[in-house]
Design a protein around this motif. Sequence first.
Motif, mmCIF file in Angstrom:
data_model
loop_
_atom_site.group_PDB
_atom_site.id
_atom_site.type_symbol
_atom_site.label_atom_id
_atom_site.label_comp_id
_atom_site.label_asym_id
_atom_site.label_seq_id
_atom_site.Cartn_x
_atom_site.Cartn_y
_atom_site.Cartn_z
ATOM 1 N N GLY A 160 1.266 0.660 8.103
ATOM 2 C CA GLY A 160 2.125 1.809 7.852
ATOM 3 C C GLY A 160 3.519 1.430 7.410
ATOM 4 N N ALA A 161 3.720 0.161 7.029
ATOM 5 C CA ALA A 161 5.051 -0.265 6.606
ATOM 6 C C ALA A 161 5.352 0.176 5.180
ATOM 7 N N GLY A 162 4.334 0.627 4.461
ATOM 8 C CA GLY A 162 4.568 1.102 3.100
ATOM 9 C C GLY A 162 4.175 0.111 2.023
ATOM 10 N N LYS A 163 3.390 -0.900 2.396
ATOM 11 C CA LYS A 163 3.025 -1.933 1.408
ATOM 12 C C LYS A 163 2.144 -1.365 0.296
ATOM 13 N N THR A 164 1.088 -0.674 0.715
ATOM 14 C CA THR A 164 0.182 -0.139 -0.300
ATOM 15 C C THR A 164 0.846 0.974 -1.107
ATOM 16 N N THR A 165 1.669 1.790 -0.431
ATOM 17 C CA THR A 165 2.424 2.816 -1.156
ATOM 18 C C THR A 165 3.303 2.153 -2.216
ATOM 19 N N CYS A 166 3.900 1.035 -1.830
ATOM 20 C CA CYS A 166 4.732 0.272 -2.757
ATOM 21 C C CYS A 166 3.927 -0.139 -3.997
ATOM 22 N N PHE A 167 2.720 -0.648 -3.746
ATOM 23 C CA PHE A 167 1.827 -1.035 -4.840
ATOM 24 C C PHE A 167 1.516 0.161 -5.738
ATOM 25 N N ASN A 168 1.231 1.280 -5.099
ATOM 26 C CA ASN A 168 0.907 2.486 -5.864
ATOM 27 C C ASN A 168 2.088 2.949 -6.703
ATOM 28 N N LEU A 169 3.300 2.730 -6.180
ATOM 29 C CA LEU A 169 4.495 3.114 -6.943
ATOM 30 C C LEU A 169 4.685 2.176 -8.127
ATOM 31 N N LEU A 170 4.534 0.877 -7.874
ATOM 32 C CA LEU A 170 4.757 -0.108 -8.935
ATOM 33 C C LEU A 170 3.791 0.096 -10.087
ATOM 34 N N THR A 171 2.532 0.421 -9.758
ATOM 35 C CA THR A 171 1.526 0.584 -10.811
ATOM 36 C C THR A 171 1.438 2.026 -11.276
ATOM 37 N N LYS A 172 2.324 2.872 -10.741
ATOM 38 C CA LYS A 172 2.462 4.267 -11.161
ATOM 39 C C LYS A 172 1.285 5.152 -10.763
ATOM 40 N N PHE A 173 0.472 4.681 -9.807
ATOM 41 C CA PHE A 173 -0.552 5.571 -9.270
ATOM 42 C C PHE A 173 0.114 6.674 -8.449
ATOM 43 N N LEU A 174 1.334 6.374 -7.981
ATOM 44 C CA LEU A 174 2.184 7.409 -7.379
ATOM 45 C C LEU A 174 3.497 7.429 -8.154
#
Lengths: 311, 250
Positions: B41-55
């Motif tokens: 829940g630290a935001g690692k995968t969210t970070c990945f999703n942001l970098l690759t623009k999935f979010l």
Amino acid sequence: MLGFSRTQSVALAVLVLVVIAAPFLLYPIVVMQVMCYAIFAMGTNLLMGSVGLLSLGQAAYFGLGGYVAGYLVQSVGLTPELGIIAGGAAGALLGTGFGWLAIRRQDIYFAMVTLALAQIVYFAAVQATGFTGGENGIQGIARGDLFGHLPLKSDHAMYVVVAVIFLAGVVFVHRIVNSPFGQVVKAVRDNEPRMISLGYRTDAYKGMIFVLAALFAGVAGATKAMVMGIVTLSDVGATTSGLVVLMVLLGGIGTIFGPIVGAAIVVAMQYYLAPFGAWVIVIQGAIFMVCVLVFRRGIIGEVAFRLRTPL
Amino acid sequence: MSTIILETSGLSKAFSGFTAVDRVDLRIETGTIHALIGPNGAGKTTCFNLLTKFLQPSAGRILFQGEDITRLKPADVARRGMVRSFQISAVFGQLSTLENVRIALQRDRGGSFDFWRSSDSLTRYDDRARALLTDVGLETFADTPAAELSYGRKRALEIATTLALDPPLLLLDEPTAGMAEPDVARIVTLIRRLRTGRTILMVEHNLSVVSGLSDRITVLTRGRVLAEGPYETVSKDPAVITAYLGTDHA
């Protein structure tokens, strides 16, 4: 042959024989109707089978194809082949616009958007009496002469035309599924986020399939208009959209020959169960439920699974 | 003199009130293996999703190879050369192993909308696809449907598919998650071989993998950067030890 596998070639040969023999054994009009619905179902199966999109509004393109062909042949005096081409083009054009809107949503939302858009077309057809004939439909369309020379008045002449369009449709669908484009589409169905991460603009591929499905629907509707000489509101209504989904599921989603078998069964039921009146729908519903419970892959899907080969 | 391949400034993502990623500044140097670690829940995968623009980020900027990619679509980010993997193995189950790799190879053939052409025209990619499969030890499975591969082999196939695009920046989301020890060793060897000529950013839980592979580590907690540096420095940082490794490691 034509990239068909051995089993598929056998199935295709059987299909060609059936198409040749059928008018001598059965009422040609019914067989032609089966072939028209089979073209419609094959297109719908492109959406459902190869990319996994359930559209509940395919009748919009089918009905529009019918209206355009009927109107152009009857009121403008075009030859029947031009009417069918125009019907297909009209379906594809409408599919381009609607597809562009609908593919922005997934799953049930996609299905709802397609249904809503198709209902717009339906009510437009009710209102546009000058073009569609409203409640009366377009009636008494004379088939005219193919290429302006070959009269299609006799059912047997018309049968040859429908058979050629139908068989060309089978080969075309097989080619779409087994093209480089078809590979991409299959991968999109398997795992869309992964395809995006590989740099594929997946919406464009889904949109293209949507247009192709609408093209098939338009051609099917136009051909049926030429066969029956009539286009009515029921061709563009939600029941027809449901019927084509039933054909695909019954025959076998994602198979080449399934939608054809599905179309044959559904049309035959409508024709031979006609004496039961409104009960036809109840019987269809019961058969559909049995199909879903007993063989989920559909008839051809089940056979293909048993033979361990694509059909 | 090192160059920065990927840089974020003030990257944030809020989900209806909850801030999953909070003003994260990352600088990934070209040619390094950079690990992103942190508790669940630290935001690692969210970070990945942001970098690759999935979010889509709520705020902040992302620069890739000096260009602003904050507003791009995910497919276009991939086309520029930043390609990600997924936490759950992402293969195309209905396609054969060979076809999986070919899908990536055929992307840039142009005209991939050619629905009238036979798929036989794709056989010209077969040699390259086979070479990539050999690289990850899957050459004997070329005709197996990907769905039938074991978990470890699916991950290997996923890496082969990603490599087919030859991306300058590879984002690996927990490449060894859920793997048995021998598979982990194989993936680690593979990643070590992959790094030549490219940059790797990875999220990883297995600390032995992180310590053995990565040049730099960024520790995230509650969506924020807690520490950054080489493994030796970061692992001795008292803040990191309490927040991430737990007090009993001190």
